[in-house]
Scaffold this motif. Structure first.
Motif, short mmCIF file in Angstrom:
data_model
loop_
_atom_site.label_atom_id
_atom_site.label_comp_id
_atom_site.label_asym_id
_atom_site.label_seq_id
_atom_site.Cartn_x
_atom_site.Cartn_y
_atom_site.Cartn_z
N GLU A 380 0.84 -1.21 0.00
CA GLU A 380 0.00 0.00 0.00
C GLU A 380 0.87 1.25 0.00
O GLU A 380 0.57 2.24 -0.69
CB GLU A 380 -0.92 -0.01 1.23
N LEU A 381 1.97 1.23 0.75
CA LEU A 381 2.90 2.35 0.77
C LEU A 381 3.55 2.53 -0.60
O LEU A 381 3.70 3.66 -1.09
CB LEU A 381 3.97 2.11 1.84
N ARG A 382 3.92 1.41 -1.25
CA ARG A 382 4.52 1.49 -2.59
C ARG A 382 3.57 2.15 -3.58
O ARG A 382 3.96 3.03 -4.35
CB ARG A 382 4.88 0.09 -3.08
N GLN A 383 2.30 1.74 -3.54
CA GLN A 383 1.32 2.29 -4.47
C GLN A 383 1.03 3.76 -4.16
O GLN A 383 0.90 4.58 -5.07
CB GLN A 383 0.04 1.46 -4.40
N THR A 384 0.92 4.10 -2.88
CA THR A 384 0.61 5.48 -2.49
C THR A 384 1.70 6.43 -2.92
O THR A 384 1.42 7.55 -3.40
CB THR A 384 0.41 5.56 -0.96
N LEU A 385 2.95 6.02 -2.76
CA LEU A 385 4.07 6.90 -3.10
C LEU A 385 4.55 6.73 -4.54
O LEU A 385 5.44 7.46 -4.98
CB LEU A 385 5.25 6.63 -2.15
N ALA A 507 -0.10 13.49 6.69
CA ALA A 507 0.17 13.43 5.25
C ALA A 507 1.63 13.05 5.01
O ALA A 507 2.47 13.09 5.91
CB ALA A 507 -0.14 14.78 4.59
N ILE A 515 0.46 14.13 0.07
CA ILE A 515 -0.46 13.02 -0.14
C ILE A 515 -1.16 12.77 1.18
O ILE A 515 -0.53 12.38 2.16
CB ILE A 515 0.28 11.74 -0.59
N LEU A 517 -3.38 11.15 4.16
CA LEU A 517 -3.53 9.79 4.67
C LEU A 517 -4.85 9.65 5.39
O LEU A 517 -5.22 10.51 6.20
CB LEU A 517 -2.38 9.45 5.63
N SER A 518 -5.55 8.57 5.12
CA SER A 518 -6.80 8.29 5.82
C SER A 518 -6.50 7.61 7.15
O SER A 518 -5.75 6.64 7.22
CB SER A 518 -7.69 7.37 4.97
N ARG A 521 -6.94 3.70 7.46
CA ARG A 521 -6.16 2.76 6.68
C ARG A 521 -4.99 2.22 7.50
O ARG A 521 -4.46 2.87 8.39
CB ARG A 521 -5.61 3.44 5.41
N LEU A 523 -2.05 1.82 6.45
CA LEU A 523 -0.86 2.59 6.14
C LEU A 523 -0.70 3.75 7.11
O LEU A 523 0.41 4.08 7.53
CB LEU A 523 -0.91 3.09 4.70
#
Length: 616
Positions: A380-385, A507, A515, A517-518, A521, A523
């Protein structure tokens, strides 16, 4: 590095922009890799360009290439057919090669009146009853475990009747998963009835078993055997509950294969789920060194379905690839009927792919001593960043000071989603006095990567280049460190962790802005925990230095004790309390101390005993 790299690249750049197959040879002229390409020149030249972006497996292969040859085909589909044929014929070392070594599985009923159910991979001449063979070991294992639970058969190592009444019943008896023949209170005829019902369940499936059990229950009720009828009723309910658990929650599961992969730290795991009749009847896991991500799924399909004779009508992939149409055509020809190959992006089929991918992550995590939850949050971190690879090794930095005094930094490391405390590091800011968080962060990262260039490659510490660096701070800290990276030629993803007014992570910021952050989640929880950890580590170091500074200032007020002697005393006695309790002889024996200075220190802490001091 391959000394022939420039020569091989020159040869690759002369290839035509046509579809075909390329064949890599080593010095002994052995074939070590076979691949296909839509445009030979573009594909093959990539191998012999910069090696920085290649996975380790590809770099190793390129290092061993001495020459290559190629075969031009009329289409990419013809190239795929030729590639499959050549791989099967030559089994090159660096291609994905799967072995058809699953073998067959059997259901075993141990000999004797009190037989037990188990699953085995081979038959033995031991007098036991073997049912099978079955191709799917997953199915046999699951079915036997279900049967033992439903019909309350023992799975322990006790032998009956030898072990009657020798020990208390185990936990399975108390949770109603074993009738506990070890108590000696179970009749042999009741036990054998349950064993036969379990075998009927395994041979006929749950639907057929329910019909048979219902007939037996009704017969028992007519014969006024109400206790037996009640036991059978409970078994019917257990079969139905187990059947409900087995059913996939999704409503439109086809007879199909679902294939997904997960990569981390140089390894790839492919997971295959096989569905039939709306339920999962087999699953397989394959783990190997990560190769070329662009063609890995395609390579796996070629190898997997070359071994398989029973190709399903439908195959769902978690990751699509450019040559899916040609792959679908090859699979259809191999099956002798149409095969639909899809990479669903939404809906129930996408959820199945996600479930399969989670299991691939779990299989790889187990091999590395981590958990799928940790790998999933890293993904999830890879996709977010927008990172190219999973951030398995993360460094996080924070600055701590009090009005510019005792300026320090802390570095914490997370490996595979867990703190790696052996790699934590502390920094005392030396380049300036006063408070400047930007300059402090720049100095810290400068010193860190100066150590990287000095150190040899390692699995952790300064010799390890991280997959991601996080800074406790906003765009100012990121900009300061980005300048360091540019100057030192460091290419590591860099982001800052931004906090809100209540000092909570809200964020992530990078070169492209914030970005959000929820808070719901996983993450968010992961990054918040990491930010709290680096803050704790940095501020702990700061408090230690402030305390030591306060101690040193009290010692330096003593006549004859300067900064050097104060440090030496603290190092020798560890604490001020130990210094205050030391006698004159112990003080005189301390490093860098003279007799006069030792007397001065003793008088400072023991003014009431000054008169009793021995004279020089």
């Amino acid at each position: 590095m391959n000394p022939k790299l420039s020569e091989l690249r020159k040869k690759a750049m002369a290839l035509p922009l046509l579809p075909g197959v390329y064949i890599m040879h080593d010095k002994s002229n052995a074939i070590i890799y076979i691949g296909k390409a839509k445009a030979l020149k573009n594909r093959v030249s990539q191998y012999f360009g910069s090696q920085n972006n290649h996975p380790e497996k590809v770099r190793q292969m390129v290092d061993h290439v001495d020459d290559f040859e190629y075969i031009i085909t009329d289409s990419e589909f013809e190239a795929l057919i030729l590639e499959c044929s050549l791989i099967k014929q030559h089994t090159p070392k660096y291609n994905i090669l799967l072995k058809d070594d699953k073998g067959y599985s059997y259901i075993r009923v141990s000999p004797g009146d009190w037989g037990k159910l188990s699953y085995v991979l081979q038959k033995a001449d031991d007098g036991a009853l073997y049912i099978g063979p079955y191709k799917s070991s997953y199915y046999v294992k699951s079915a036997v475990e279900e049967a033992n639970k439903i019909f309350m058969l023992p799975t322990c190592n006790r032998q009956f009747p030898r072990d009657f009444r020798k020990d208390r019943p185990c936990l399975n008896y108390h949770i109603k998963q074993c009738m506990a023949p070890c108590t000696g209170r179970v009749r042999l005829e009741d036990y054998r009835e349950s064993l036969h019902q379990a075998l009927d369940f395994l041979k006929g499936g749950s639907s057929n078993s329910i019909r048979q059990l219902t007939a037996q229950m009704e017969e028992a009720a007519e014969n006024l055997e109400f206790e037996r009828a009640a036991r059978i009723r409970d078994k019917i309910a257990a079969v139905k509950r187990m059947g409900d658990k087995q059913k996939v929650v999704l409503s439109k599961v086809l007879d199909q294969d679902v294939i997904a992969s997960f990569q981390n730290d140089g390894k790839t795991c492919f997971q295959v789920f096989r569905f039939e009749g709306g339920r999962l009847f087999d699953r397989e896991s394959f783990i190997f060194d990560t190769g070329d991500a662009a063609s890995e799924t395609e390579e796996f399909l070629v190898s997997y379905y070359t071994l398989r004779t029973d190709i399903p009508k439908n195959i769902a992939l978690a990751n699509g690839f450019e040559g899916m149409e040609d792959m679908q055509r090859w699979l259809s020809e191999k099956r002798g009927g149409k095969v639909t190959l899809t990479a669903p992006q939404r809906g129930e089929q996408a959820q199945l792919c996600a479930m399969c991918r989670s299991n691939a992550a779990e299989a790889l995590a187990q091999q590395k001593g981590a958990t799928a939850r940790e790998f999933n949050v890293l993904e999830e971190l890879r996709q977010t960043l927008g990172l190219e690879k999973l951030p398995a090794y993360i460094e996080c930095y924070d600055i701590s000071n009090l009005a510019g005094t005792e300026n320090v930094a802390g570095m914490v490391v997370y490996k595979n989603g867990k703190p790696l405390k052996s790699a934590y590091r502390k920094f005392k800011i030396k380049g300036f006095e006063g408070q400047d968080d930007y300059a402090s962060m720049a100095e810290t990262l400068t010193r860190r990567f100066e150590e990287y260039y000095k150190a040899e490659a390692a699995d952790e510490g300064f010799g390890k280049l991280p997959d991601l660096i996080l800074l406790d701070g906003g765009k100012g800290q990121v900009a300061a460190v980005r300048a360091v990276f540019d100057r030192m030629d460091i290419h590591v993803p860099l982001f800052g962790l931004v906090k809100d007014d209540k000092h909570r992570t809200r964020a992530v910021t990078g070169d492209g802005g914030e970005i959000a952050l929820s808070s719901k989640r996983a993450l968010f929880a992961f990054l918040s925990k990491m930010q709290d950890e680096v803050h704790r580590f940095a501020i702990g170091y700061h408090h230690t230095r402030r305390k030591n500074a306060a101690f040193r200032s009290s010692l330096t007020s003593i006549e004859g004790v300067g900064e050097v002697r104060a440090k030496a005393l603290l190092k020798y006695f560890r604490t001020i309390d130990n210094i205050s309790k030391a006698d004159l002889t112990e003080l005189e024996a301390a490093p860098k101390m003279t007799k006069d200075t030792a007397r001065a220190v003793f008088r400072y802490f023991h003014p009431e005993e000054t008169e009793n001091l021995p004279k020089n």
